[in-house]
Design a protein around this motif. Structure first.
Motif, PDB file in Angstrom:
ATOM      1  N   CYS A  40     -13.979  -4.571   4.702  1.00 19.47           N
ATOM      2  CA  CYS A  40     -13.995  -6.032   4.853  1.00 19.47           C
ATOM      3  C   CYS A  40     -12.751  -6.686   4.265  1.00 19.47           C
ATOM      4  CB  CYS A  40     -15.266  -6.629   4.234  1.00 19.47           C
ATOM      5  SG  CYS A  40     -16.780  -6.021   4.959  1.00 19.47           S
ATOM      6  N   ASP A  41     -11.604  -6.100   4.562  1.00 22.17           N
ATOM      7  CA  ASP A  41     -10.327  -6.665   4.150  1.00 22.17           C
ATOM      8  C   ASP A  41      -9.242  -6.072   5.050  1.00 22.17           C
ATOM      9  OD1 ASP A  41      -8.407  -8.106   2.791  1.00 22.17           O
ATOM     10  OD2 ASP A  41      -8.864  -7.247   0.820  1.00 22.17           O
ATOM     11  N   ILE A  42      -8.091  -6.718   5.081  1.00 24.35           N
ATOM     12  CA  ILE A  42      -6.950  -6.138   5.765  1.00 24.35           C
ATOM     13  C   ILE A  42      -6.446  -4.974   4.931  1.00 24.35           C
ATOM     14  CG2 ILE A  42      -4.589  -6.553   6.550  1.00 24.35           C
ATOM     15  CD1 ILE A  42      -5.357  -9.477   7.011  1.00 24.35           C
ATOM     16  N   ALA A  43      -6.243  -3.833   5.566  1.00 24.83           N
ATOM     17  CA  ALA A  43      -5.795  -2.640   4.852  1.00 24.83           C
ATOM     18  C   ALA A  43      -4.302  -2.701   4.574  1.00 24.83           C
ATOM     19  CB  ALA A  43      -6.114  -1.393   5.670  1.00 24.83           C
ATOM     20  N   ALA A  44      -3.895  -1.978   3.572  1.00 20.89           N
ATOM     21  CA  ALA A  44      -2.474  -1.884   3.243  1.00 20.89           C
ATOM     22  C   ALA A  44      -1.791  -0.879   4.156  1.00 20.89           C
ATOM     23  CB  ALA A  44      -2.298  -1.471   1.783  1.00 20.89           C
ATOM     24  N   LEU A  45      -0.504  -1.108   4.428  1.00 20.48           N
ATOM     25  CA  LEU A  45       0.327  -0.129   5.125  1.00 20.48           C
ATOM     26  C   LEU A  45       0.748   0.917   4.102  1.00 20.48           C
ATOM     27  CD1 LEU A  45       1.881   0.556   7.787  1.00 20.48           C
ATOM     28  CD2 LEU A  45       3.805  -0.719   6.824  1.00 20.48           C
ATOM     29  N   VAL A  46       0.485   2.190   4.405  1.00 15.20           N
ATOM     30  CA  VAL A  46       0.759   3.252   3.432  1.00 15.20           C
ATOM     31  C   VAL A  46       1.722   4.269   4.019  1.00 15.20           C
ATOM     32  CG1 VAL A  46      -1.466   2.960   2.288  1.00 15.20           C
ATOM     33  CG2 VAL A  46      -1.255   4.599   4.165  1.00 15.20           C
ATOM     34  N   ALA A  47       2.243   5.119   3.174  1.00 14.34           N
ATOM     35  CA  ALA A  47       3.194   6.143   3.601  1.00 14.34           C
ATOM     36  C   ALA A  47       2.539   7.109   4.582  1.00 14.34           C
ATOM     37  CB  ALA A  47       3.718   6.906   2.386  1.00 14.34           C
ATOM     38  N   ASP A  48       3.346   7.655   5.477  1.00  7.72           N
ATOM     39  CA  ASP A  48       2.818   8.554   6.499  1.00  7.72           C
ATOM     40  C   ASP A  48       2.107   9.762   5.910  1.00  7.72           C
ATOM     41  OD1 ASP A  48       3.926   6.820   8.274  1.00  7.72           O
ATOM     42  OD2 ASP A  48       5.479   8.186   9.009  1.00  7.72           O
ATOM     43  N   ASP A  49       2.571  10.232   4.746  1.00  8.16           N
ATOM     44  CA  ASP A  49       1.974  11.421   4.150  1.00  8.16           C
ATOM     45  C   ASP A  49       0.858  11.093   3.165  1.00  8.16           C
ATOM     46  OD1 ASP A  49       3.525  10.308   2.161  1.00  8.16           O
ATOM     47  OD2 ASP A  49       4.639  12.148   1.681  1.00  8.16           O
TER      48      ASP A  49
END
Length: 326
Positions: free
Chosen positions: A281-290
């Motif tokens: 129930c929130d916008i997710a963070a952009l995380v590293a590909d690995d």
């Protein structure tokens, strides 16, 4: 690439239920369609939306089974739809458009996971065809009703499983590579997220916003094709073959698993936003590909990749999805 994946810190978490995510909102006058709405997370999504006053149409391959599952829910209708049959998609959408109703919420939630290699009548790999291409075509065919709503949301149920692979635009149907059921599932879930990115870019000017989401890990009928090794792989079973309880497995119950879809479909916190991947129930963070944790990977949020997938999807379905068309 602009990063739209900025969490709102909306005050919810992994334990939030769909009813809590709705936050008491009155949905009287809202028309929704929920694919996969006769079982698992979809069934809970329908229950909560209808309970708040929405009219909900549930397309199902087996309408009699769906009617039994949805029995007693006021404001809920069932119609026939096989997502692996393009003609059935067109017929379902045409029948809905003929009613003249606007469509305020479309939840693209039906799906299959980690199946043996299956192909539809076109030769398309079944997970990509069911989870992505069918919903692309369905959304396109329902577009006039979405525009008519003058403020609609399309919710695409993706998965954290997208972290295992992006979309192989050169060979999405495993014609020139060895089939891997988990990679096929992952690319279909990356496709769900990318579809929301490009649909939102094209639809925002017409009042149609799109979102994708990871519902969380939940034991639902989606796991029907998994063997014991697969269930251990996803954390559902311990080494002795016993079911891991939620404190150890991190699994959600169905009420918690449906929460993010309901939040994406109804939350005022998302007014004016779209094209983002959400979780808990929130916008997710952009995380590293690995990264091995939560969050969305670049390949599932890249607008360039999203546009390329859109063009490929039009070619594969034969559907020209013109969002500027009335």
């Amino acid at each position: 690439m602009d990063n739209k994946q900025i969490p709102l810190h909306a005050g919810f978490d992994a334990t939030t239920t769909a009813t809590e995510a709705l936050a008491g909102r009155d949905l009287s006058g809202v028309q929704a369609i929920v694919t996969g709405g006769a079982s698992g997370l979809g069934l809970e999504t329908v229950r909560v939306l209808a309970g708040a006053g929405a009219c909900v149409l549930v397309p199902a391959r087996d309408p009699h089974q769906a009617q039994a599952a949805l029995h007693g829910m006021a404001g809920v209708e069932v119609a026939t739809l096989d997502l692996l049959d393009p003609q059935a998609i067109d017929s379902f959408a045409a029948a809905f458009l003929a009613t003249g109703r606007a469509l305020h919420v479309l939840v693209n939630g039906a799906g299959i996971m980690a199946t043996p290699l299956l192909r539809d009548a076109r030769g398309y790999e079944a997970q990509f065809a069911t989870n992505h291409l069918a919903h692309f075509q369905l959304t396109a065919r329902l577009w006039p009703a979405l525009r008519q709503a003058q403020g609609a949301r399309v919710v695409c149920v993706s998965s954290l499983g997208h972290r295992q692979a992006g979309v192989n635009l050169d060979d999405p149907h495993f014609l020139h590579q060895q089939y891997d059921k988990w990679r096929a599932y992952a690319q279909s879930k990356s496709a769900n997220a990318l579809f929301a990115v490009e649909l939102d870019r094209r639809g925002a000017a017409h009042g149609v916003r799109a979102f994708s989401l990871h519902p969380g890990a939940i034991l639902t009928p989606l796991v029907r094709h998994l063997d014991l090794d697969d269930l251990r792989r996803v954390g559902a079973l311990d080494d002795a073959g016993e079911v891991n309880p939620p404190p150890q497995s991190g699994f959600k119950n169905v009420a918690q698993g449906a929460a993010t879809a309901v939040w994406c479909a109804t939350s005022a916190r998302l007014d004016g936003l779209g094209g983002v991947y959400c979780e808990d129930c929130d916008i997710a963070a952009l995380v590293a590909d690995d990264s091995t944790g939560p969050g969305v990977r670049r390949w599932a949020s890249d607008p360039v990749q999203a546009r390329r997938l859109w063009v490929l999807s039009e070619q594969m379905t034969g559907v020209s999805f013109d969002c500027d068309a009335a």
